[in-house]
Design a protein around this motif. Sequence first.
Motif, PDB file in Angstrom:
ATOM      1  N   THR A 187       0.890  -1.059  -0.097  1.00 53.99           N
ATOM      2  CA  THR A 187       0.103   0.067  -0.067  1.00 53.99           C
ATOM      3  C   THR A 187       0.937   1.450   0.077  1.00 53.99           C
ATOM      4  N   CYS A 188       0.410   2.309  -0.486  1.00 52.50           N
ATOM      5  CA  CYS A 188       1.124   3.639  -0.430  1.00 52.50           C
ATOM      6  C   CYS A 188       0.174   4.811  -0.146  1.00 52.50           C
ATOM      7  N   SER A 189       0.854   5.962   0.052  1.00 51.68           N
ATOM      8  CA  SER A 189       0.473   7.206   0.410  1.00 51.68           C
ATOM      9  C   SER A 189      -0.734   7.569  -0.612  1.00 51.68           C
ATOM     10  N   ALA A 190      -1.934   8.273  -0.372  1.00 54.22           N
ATOM     11  CA  ALA A 190      -2.881   8.739  -0.975  1.00 54.22           C
ATOM     12  C   ALA A 190      -2.299   9.499  -2.235  1.00 54.22           C
ATOM     13  N   GLY A 191      -2.622   9.309  -3.235  1.00 49.45           N
ATOM     14  CA  GLY A 191      -2.034  10.077  -4.588  1.00 49.45           C
ATOM     15  C   GLY A 191      -1.000   9.251  -5.304  1.00 49.45           C
ATOM     16  N   GLY A 192      -0.401   8.300  -4.732  1.00 46.23           N
ATOM     17  CA  GLY A 192       0.300   7.443  -5.488  1.00 46.23           C
ATOM     18  C   GLY A 192      -0.189   6.205  -6.055  1.00 46.23           C
ATOM     19  N   THR A 193       0.122   5.661  -7.125  1.00 48.13           N
ATOM     20  CA  THR A 193      -0.485   4.487  -7.721  1.00 48.13           C
ATOM     21  C   THR A 193       0.826   3.477  -7.932  1.00 48.13           C
TER      22      THR A 193
ATOM     23  N   GLY B 209      -4.893  -5.101  -8.020  1.00 43.10           N
ATOM     24  CA  GLY B 209      -4.497  -4.053  -7.715  1.00 43.10           C
ATOM     25  C   GLY B 209      -3.704  -3.275  -8.414  1.00 43.10           C
ATOM     26  N   ASP B 210      -3.244  -3.850  -9.833  1.00 45.69           N
ATOM     27  CA  ASP B 210      -2.466  -2.982 -10.663  1.00 45.69           C
ATOM     28  C   ASP B 210      -2.824  -1.506 -10.963  1.00 45.69           C
ATOM     29  N   GLY B 211      -2.022  -0.552 -10.603  1.00 42.12           N
ATOM     30  CA  GLY B 211      -2.298   0.859 -10.951  1.00 42.12           C
ATOM     31  C   GLY B 211      -2.982   1.482  -9.927  1.00 42.12           C
ATOM     32  N   THR B 212      -3.243   0.928  -8.569  1.00 43.68           N
ATOM     33  CA  THR B 212      -3.983   1.503  -7.531  1.00 43.68           C
ATOM     34  C   THR B 212      -2.976   1.792  -6.404  1.00 43.68           C
ATOM     35  N   ASP B 213      -3.595   2.255  -5.138  1.00 37.94           N
ATOM     36  CA  ASP B 213      -2.531   2.457  -3.958  1.00 37.94           C
ATOM     37  C   ASP B 213      -2.539   1.165  -3.003  1.00 37.94           C
ATOM     38  N   ASP B 214      -3.272   0.064  -3.610  1.00 39.09           N
ATOM     39  CA  ASP B 214      -3.286  -1.134  -2.826  1.00 39.09           C
ATOM     40  C   ASP B 214      -3.050  -2.368  -3.562  1.00 39.09           C
ATOM     41  N   MET B 215      -2.010  -2.941  -3.523  1.00 41.64           N
ATOM     42  CA  MET B 215      -1.796  -3.969  -4.593  1.00 41.64           C
ATOM     43  C   MET B 215      -1.235  -5.298  -3.793  1.00 41.64           C
ATOM     44  N   ILE B 216      -1.698  -6.408  -4.427  1.00 45.30           N
ATOM     45  CA  ILE B 216      -1.332  -7.746  -4.156  1.00 45.30           C
ATOM     46  C   ILE B 216      -0.061  -8.263  -5.230  1.00 45.30           C
ATOM     47  N   ILE B 217       1.010  -8.460  -4.480  1.00 48.21           N
ATOM     48  CA  ILE B 217       2.266  -8.958  -5.355  1.00 48.21           C
ATOM     49  C   ILE B 217       2.607 -10.327  -5.013  1.00 48.21           C
TER      50      ILE B 217
ATOM     51  N   ASN C 171       3.154   9.279  -9.355  1.00 49.39           N
ATOM     52  CA  ASN C 171       2.595  10.546  -8.517  1.00 49.39           C
ATOM     53  C   ASN C 171       2.899  11.736  -9.284  1.00 49.39           C
ATOM     54  N   VAL C 172       1.671  12.838  -9.182  1.00 53.39           N
ATOM     55  CA  VAL C 172       2.143  13.944  -9.988  1.00 53.39           C
ATOM     56  C   VAL C 172       2.468  15.257  -9.236  1.00 53.39           C
ATOM     57  N   ALA C 173       2.035  15.053  -7.866  1.00 53.71           N
ATOM     58  CA  ALA C 173       2.213  16.250  -6.853  1.00 53.71           C
ATOM     59  C   ALA C 173       3.633  16.272  -6.484  1.00 53.71           C
ATOM     60  N   ALA C 174       4.278  17.110  -5.818  1.00 56.39           N
ATOM     61  CA  ALA C 174       5.489  17.371  -5.411  1.00 56.39           C
ATOM     62  C   ALA C 174       5.363  16.832  -3.802  1.00 56.39           C
ATOM     63  N   THR C 175       5.507  15.699  -3.408  1.00 49.20           N
ATOM     64  CA  THR C 175       5.129  15.090  -2.062  1.00 49.20           C
ATOM     65  C   THR C 175       6.085  13.678  -2.085  1.00 49.20           C
ATOM     66  N   THR C 176       5.993  13.272  -0.744  1.00 51.05           N
ATOM     67  CA  THR C 176       6.921  12.139  -0.455  1.00 51.05           C
ATOM     68  C   THR C 176       5.753  10.773  -0.323  1.00 51.05           C
ATOM     69  N   ILE C 177       5.940   9.954  -0.966  1.00 55.87           N
ATOM     70  CA  ILE C 177       4.774   8.924  -0.903  1.00 55.87           C
ATOM     71  C   ILE C 177       5.629   7.823  -0.242  1.00 55.87           C
ATOM     72  N   THR C 178       5.029   7.177   0.730  1.00 56.21           N
ATOM     73  CA  THR C 178       5.591   6.239   1.542  1.00 56.21           C
ATOM     74  C   THR C 178       4.632   4.835   1.237  1.00 56.21           C
TER      75      THR C 178
END
Lengths: 267, 138
Positions: B65-71, B85-93, B108-115
């Motif tokens: 899973t990743c921060s909101a805004g990221g895929t 969940g490909d292309g989402t923020d919640d993926m099983i791999i 991610n398009v914004a200037a931010t940190t994605i965790t």
Amino acid sequence: MSIVVQNTLATWLDVPGVGLVFPPLGSLTVDGITPELAAAIQAGKVTVTSQSDSNKIIAASNGQTVFALPFPWPGPDHAHLVVAGLVRTYGVDFTVDAETNELTWINGGVTILENDILTFLKTGSYPENLLGNQVVGGGIADGALTFAKLNAALLAKFVVVSFETPDVEAGNEIAVQMRLKDLAGDYLAAEHVVRVTCDDRATMTVGVSGSALAGDGTSDLIAKTSALGKLDLTVAFVGAATISLAVGATQLSPMLDCAVGADLVFA
Amino acid sequence: MGIADAVKPVKEVVLTELATAFLDNFHVVSWGTPGAEAADKIEVTLQIKNPLEDDLVCVERLRLTCSAGGTMSLVAAGNGVVLDGDGTDDMIIETDAVTGSFDLEVSNVAATTITVVAGVTQGSGVCACDLTVDLVFA
């Protein structure tokens, strides 16, 4: 036990198997009598000239922390200290100043009392002056600790999911039994909670072994294995497809290895 | 076996003393160094290791899973498989069977940190997932 053994012969004597080479009429100090040395004594080649228990210290007073060692300190890999039935850890419970040959008790949580016995377990019957060169200590070798060396209670902490061979399909249903195992691959007789999921076109019900806690008759089941570690599942599906079952840990689950699932082929 | 083997003090067994077959049952998620951002995407490799931090060749199933805004997606022709969940923020791999790794691409398009956080899920082995990775988008 410190034993002084003397060669009675006027020639060099090599006692085979124990690394003891006596000079003519010379003496060596050993920690114990091996069968080979006993045979040499019985043959009259060597004789015991003195023996003393150098492996014990009796505390002289309450709270004593410094003790003169009764033998040259061979290093922490070659002598282990036992106090009150527990093997004590060098650097944690005690240290030894090799120059003064004094042991200092440093575990502030345990007080040595008068007449407490400090016992040293030392390596085998080697001459003390050769001890460091003859024996390599250090406990468990790297890479040597296998599942087989864990006791049953510890082994049972690591639970592994497995599946038996599924039954043949009958009436659009396939029965399969999930079994718990330990890390060594032995069946584990224990009740544990797991989550079982499958393709949402199929449904699962719990059979004789095990019990459903939630979701019985659905594709997302919380269940508990029987006391024998078994969970009977009956999977229902109409059509031709392979239905995969996946198990996972959930609330109340133990440490669980769920890497193995089951594929049920419906024709 | 010397006497030292027989009297090993308690609380002294360390990881290096575990046999490989024992140690390799315990998986640890690790992250490589993230690549540079390009076209609003950053690539980073997830690698399964054992507790001694040796790379493990194993298929491990994980939830990312990743921060909101990221895929998230698999890097084109990268190692690993996306199960859901490909292309989402919640993926099983699943990690790659040959390398034990998964090549992750985060957009991610914004200037931010994605965790990005990994976790165990249905079908996972025993896996420590306490390491996360921060991807800094400018």
